[in-house]
Design a protein around this motif. Structure first.
Motif, PDB file in Angstrom:
ATOM      1  N   GLU B 507       0.861  -1.158   0.000  1.00  0.00           N
ATOM      2  CA  GLU B 507       0.000   0.000   0.000  1.00  0.00           C
ATOM      3  C   GLU B 507       0.905   1.217   0.000  1.00  0.00           C
ATOM      4  OE1 GLU B 507      -4.151   1.010   2.160  1.00  0.00           O
ATOM      5  OE2 GLU B 507      -2.933  -0.668   2.772  1.00  0.00           O
ATOM      6  N   LEU B 508       0.625   2.169  -0.888  1.00  0.00           N
ATOM      7  CA  LEU B 508       1.485   3.342  -0.985  1.00  0.00           C
ATOM      8  C   LEU B 508       0.956   4.454  -0.100  1.00  0.00           C
ATOM      9  CD1 LEU B 508       2.166   1.705  -3.548  1.00  0.00           C
ATOM     10  CD2 LEU B 508       2.476   3.864  -4.727  1.00  0.00           C
ATOM     11  N   ALA B 584      16.285   6.924   6.839  1.00  0.00           N
ATOM     12  CA  ALA B 584      15.139   6.219   6.275  1.00  0.00           C
ATOM     13  C   ALA B 584      15.239   4.715   6.470  1.00  0.00           C
ATOM     14  CB  ALA B 584      15.045   6.534   4.795  1.00  0.00           C
ATOM     15  N   GLN B 585      14.096   4.064   6.326  1.00  0.00           N
ATOM     16  CA  GLN B 585      14.070   2.611   6.386  1.00  0.00           C
ATOM     17  C   GLN B 585      13.963   2.047   4.982  1.00  0.00           C
ATOM     18  OE1 GLN B 585      10.803   2.695   8.880  1.00  0.00           O
ATOM     19  NE2 GLN B 585      12.074   3.029  10.679  1.00  0.00           N
ATOM     20  N   GLY B 586      14.005   0.742   4.910  1.00  0.00           N
ATOM     21  CA  GLY B 586      14.008   0.095   3.596  1.00  0.00           C
ATOM     22  C   GLY B 586      12.691   0.201   2.871  1.00  0.00           C
ATOM     23  N   ASN B 587      11.622   0.581   3.571  1.00  0.00           N
ATOM     24  CA  ASN B 587      10.330   0.596   2.902  1.00  0.00           C
ATOM     25  C   ASN B 587       9.951   1.984   2.412  1.00  0.00           C
ATOM     26  OD1 ASN B 587       9.921   1.699   5.384  1.00  0.00           O
ATOM     27  ND2 ASN B 587       7.922   0.753   5.709  1.00  0.00           N
ATOM     28  N   GLU B 588      10.957   2.841   2.215  1.00  0.00           N
ATOM     29  CA  GLU B 588      10.645   4.187   1.769  1.00  0.00           C
ATOM     30  C   GLU B 588      11.331   4.499   0.448  1.00  0.00           C
ATOM     31  OE1 GLU B 588       9.853   6.784   5.661  1.00  0.00           O
ATOM     32  OE2 GLU B 588      11.803   5.844   5.530  1.00  0.00           O
ATOM     33  N   ILE B 600       7.558   8.536  -0.496  1.00  0.00           N
ATOM     34  CA  ILE B 600       6.475   7.546  -0.445  1.00  0.00           C
ATOM     35  C   ILE B 600       6.875   6.417   0.497  1.00  0.00           C
ATOM     36  CG2 ILE B 600       5.012   5.996  -1.793  1.00  0.00           C
ATOM     37  CD1 ILE B 600       5.801   7.568  -4.258  1.00  0.00           C
ATOM     38  N   GLN B 601       5.929   6.020   1.322  1.00  0.00           N
ATOM     39  CA  GLN B 601       6.196   4.901   2.206  1.00  0.00           C
ATOM     40  C   GLN B 601       5.355   3.717   1.733  1.00  0.00           C
ATOM     41  OE1 GLN B 601       5.162   5.577   6.267  1.00  0.00           O
ATOM     42  NE2 GLN B 601       6.925   4.433   6.974  1.00  0.00           N
TER      43      GLN B 601
END
Lengths: 46, 786
Positions: B507-508, B584-588, B600-601
């Motif tokens: 989900e974006l 940042a984390q890997g999902n960004e 965007i996450q």
């Protein structure tokens, strides 16, 4: 007659053992499609 | 043929497919395979089964270089001389007749491959190659056409297939048929007219029955003997009593010249029992339920020695403080410390979470992670067999043996045996008073008729049928005893990450955005060209955006993408790549063009369909969630319908299995569904542990059953089938007991003739077989074909 029936049955049993030993029942799908590959050139015309 | 599907692999085509010779392909890999096959006149591949191809994975040319190392090479070779080399390879992507065709015609592509024979059921190929051909060349060729060889399971494949069982079955069948044929005169009462002939055929029957008793029936007799010695009773005990009574009675009759006895029933009885066993023992030869995670590790790795020289060494040879290089998409074999620049690591193998995690220089990386990005160097901190992962595995693997369920039919057998002995005793007393000469005969007849043949067949056929039916809808059980456990399940415990969430769809969430529409469209076009999970997610979410022609497109693995469009420079990727200061984390994902930015996450999507179906059919009071994550999603889970007091967060693998034990101590029968290595303990503790798998041949932790993720929403119906199987089993048992009662009443009056015994036994068995098959199939149709 009895001996004949015994011989026939024993022959089949032996045959079954031989077939099993040779892996006849190991793969029950491969050979069934392998025979179809022989007709390859005809398939190309379709 | 579908128009929107790739001609080679059948996947849905992207917006801009690759067109070659009038066919559309989803990617270059597929198109290349098509061209290769076409060139070598192997395009009949596409006619046997359309779109049968497997999407080839990109591997570096040296991915299989380790195969040329002498000590590793010899592991896979079965025979070699100066001209040729024989080897067996496991090729997990074999799945249809076209695969067999292509692989067996491999010599048309490369003449150094001399012969290939595919063993379909085991997904293996025996290959003979020219000794001039390097193993790595063969592996690369196979990988190129979409059949990457799996080198992990190969070491013990020389183990011979056990065929004893088929021999036992054959022997029993032979004796059954022959003895029945010889006894035919007896059935019609003709034997008395010709005693010489009758004697001869009786001795012949005796001869044929000896191997049946000593060889075919061996398993039952041994099992019964063991059960009695350990003072337990299983179904094999009354079976063995029946078998022996039948055999001894017949033996005495033959030796006394009174006919052939019940040898035909005896052999037929064993034959039917073995068929039942054969039916229930069908397993999924190509699936592995007890896979050790190490089989997914690379076999060898690049080590860098002090002179900065790279060599390939087997994993076992690695020492602490060795410097190793792990390349993109390779699994890290040991806990180690990152010594090169920051990188991303995909821990999906360990946790089920497929979004990569950022690791900084000097951080400890755990074995089992997969490098996403450029090759990274790291210092080994623990040898492979002492890694965190190995400890986790060992800790949970042997912790608790499963509660051994007493088989339903064994419980029945206990009562059965008591009733049988009482009956034998009372009829013995009765006939002792009435007619002493009849006493022994009646008791023996009783024991024979009471032999629970149909009873013994009920379980294998009912459970075997259920196992097969479940296999058709994507739930593969390890063996029939799992069906039995399934009947008792009253609580379902679910893992969250990777189980309730779908690791492949996101989900974006747009955190900030100052881009205009056109700029965003350029980014979507860039994303379409990349295979990174986040790029794919972005492209998928914006399929309706028009195609643009980009210039200077570049992908830097594990970091980001860059391209030019109308003289503007577009970059997208991780925070560091885009030049963002944020941690940042890997999902960004960060987008940047001309000082305009977006952030965007990505969050994994819930499997809403499956969750809805499960909550509706099973009820939230029977559902628990055990998660290793922090409780940040608990609100969403409650919104989905789970009850807040049945959710536990922040659990480590050991606590997960403790939590299940707690439920079990309250008398619950637990079914656990998980997907990652961190679930191994829970999978082992629960009555049934089901591993959810996106791809059947990828890693699954050791478990009792494997469920294909796309069938997850049908879980309630699957449990229903399990429960129904139990009811069918009871019906079958009732039937077989009826037959036994009927036989007993005849035996009690002393009227049992070989003919009646010979008819009663097969009829009762066949009824059971038909009954169980028909009932289960009907139920299956009702539940799934509507």
């Amino acid at each position: 007659m009895l001996m004949v029936s015994l011989c026939i049955a024993a022959f089949f049993l032996g045959f079954f053992f031989w077939a099993t030993k040779n892996g006849q029942f190991d793969d029950d799908y491969g050979p069934s499609v392998r025979v179809l590959f022989e007709d390859e050139p005809n398939l190309k015309d379709e | 043929m579908k128009n929107n599907a790739c001609f080679h692999c059948g996947d849905t085509l992207p917006n801009k497919p690759i067109e070659t010779e009038g066919h559309s392909f989803c990617c270059n890999g597929c198109a290349n395979v098509y061209q290769l096959l076409n060139q070598h006149l192997l395009d009949a591949f596409y006619q046997y089964e359309p779109m049968a191809g497997s999407k080839p994975r990109n591997e570096r040319p040296d991915a299989y270089a380790f195969l040329d190392l002498e000590e590793l090479r010899s592991r896979y070779i079965t025979f070699q001389n100066e001209q040729r080399v024989h080897l067996n390879l496991s090729l997990p992507s074999i799945h249809c007749s076209s695969c067999i065709y292509l692989l067996e015609n491999l010599n048309k592509i490369n003449s150094k491959v001399l012969r290939v024979q595919v063993h379909f059921a085991r997904k293996q190929a025996s290959i003979v190659i020219d000794s001039k051909m390097a193993l790595s060349e063969l592996a690369n060729l196979l990988n190129y056409i979409g059949y990457p060889p799996d080198f992990s399971k190969n070491e013990n494949n020389s183990k011979k297939h056990d065929r004893t069982f088929l021999f036992q079955l054959g022997t029993a069948g032979f004796a059954f048929g022959s003895i029945m044929l010889w006894s035919t005169p007896d059935y019609f009462g003709l034997g008395k007219d010709n005693p010489g002939f009758r004697n001869f055929s009786a001795y012949l029957s005796l001869l044929a029955s000896i191997p049946v008793l000593l060889f075919s029936a061996r398993g039952y007799l041994i099992s019964a003997y063991k059960a009695i010695r350990s003072k337990a009773i299983n179904l094999d005990v009354p079976i063995s009593i029946g078998i022996l009574a039948l055999y001894l009675q017949s033996l005495l009759q033959i030796l006394n010249g009174q006919g052939a006895g019940y040898m035909d029933s005896f052999a037929g009885f064993i034959f039917f029992l073995l068929i039942g066993k054969w039916f229930q023992n069908i397993t999924y030869a190509s699936l592995s339920f007890d896979r050790d995670f190490t089989s997914f590790f690379p076999v060898a790795i690049q080590r860098i020695n002090k002179a900065n020289h790279k060599d390939i060494v087997p994993i076992e040879a690695l020492q602490i403080d060795d410097l190793i290089e792990v390349r993109n998409e390779e699994i890290i074999p040991c806990d180690s410390e990152l010594s090169s620049a920051n990188t991303y690591i995909d821990y999906s193998f360990v946790t089920g979470e497929s979004l990569p995690v950022l690791v900084n220089k000097g951080d400890l990386i755990y074995a089992g992670g997969k490098i996403q990005g450029v090759a990274s160097q790291m210092i080994v901190k623990a040898t492979s067999n002492r890694s965190h992962l190995t400890q986790l595995w060992n800790e949970t693997k042997n912790k608790t043996p499963k509660n051994q369920l007493i088989r339903y039919q064994d419980r029945i057998a206990q009562y059965f045996l008591i009733v049988l002995l009482l009956l034998a005793l009372s009829s013995g007393i009765f006939w002792c008073v009435v007619d002493k000469s009849q006493m022994m005969k009646v008791i023996v007849a009783l024991l024979i008729v009471a032999c629970p043949c149909a009873l013994a067949l009920s379980a294998p056929f009912t459970l075997g049928n259920a196992l097969r039916v479940l296999g058709k809808i994507g739930l593969y059980l390890k063996n029939v005893s799992v069906v039995e456990s399934l009947t008792a399940i009253d609580t379902i415990v679910l893992d969250k990450t990777g189980t309730l969430t779908d690791p492949n769809s996101y989900e974006l969430k747009i955190k900030s955005n100052s881009l205009n529409k056109d700029q965003f469209a350029v980014f979507v076009n860039m994303a379409r060209q990349s295979t990174h999970p986040l790029s794919r997610a972005l492209a998928l979410a914006n399929e309706d955006i028009d195609e643009l022609t980009l210039e200077d497109f570049q992908e830097i693995k594990g970091q980001g993408l860059s391209a030019s469009y109308q003289n503007q420079h577009f970059i997208m990727g991780s925070a560091a790549f885009v030049g963002n200061e944020q941690n940042a984390q890997g999902n960004e994902l960060f987008l940047n063009v001309d000082s305009q930015t977006a952030h965007i996450q990505f969050e994994s999507k819930w499997r809403t369909k499956a969750i809805g179906a499960i909550i509706e059919k099973i009820g939230k009071e029977h559902l628990y969630i055990l998660s290793g994550d922090q409780p940040k999603d608990s609100d969403q889970l409650i919104a989905l319908g789970f009850s807040p007091e049945r959710m536990y967060f922040g659990l480590n693998p050991g606590q997960k299995s403790d939590q299940i034990k707690k439920l079990q101590s309250n008398g619950r029968q637990v079914l656990f569904i998980g997907d990652g290595l961190n679930d191994v303990g829970a999978l082992g503790t629960a009555e049934i542990g089901i591993a959810l798998s996106e791809d059947m041949f990828r890693f699954t932790p050791s478990c009792d059953a494997i469920l294909e993720a796309k069938f997850f929403s049908q879980l309630p119906q699957m449990i229903e089938i399990g429960r129904y199987a139990k009811r069918v089993l009871q019906i079958c048992l009732a039937f077989s007991l009826l037959y036994n009662l009927f036989g007993l009443s005849i035996a009690f009056t002393g009227q049992l003739t070989p003919l009646i015994a010979a008819i009663l036994m097969p009829i009762s068995s066949i009824t059971i077989v038909i009954l169980s098959t028909v009932l289960i199939q009907l139920k299956f149709k009702r539940l799934f074909k509507s």
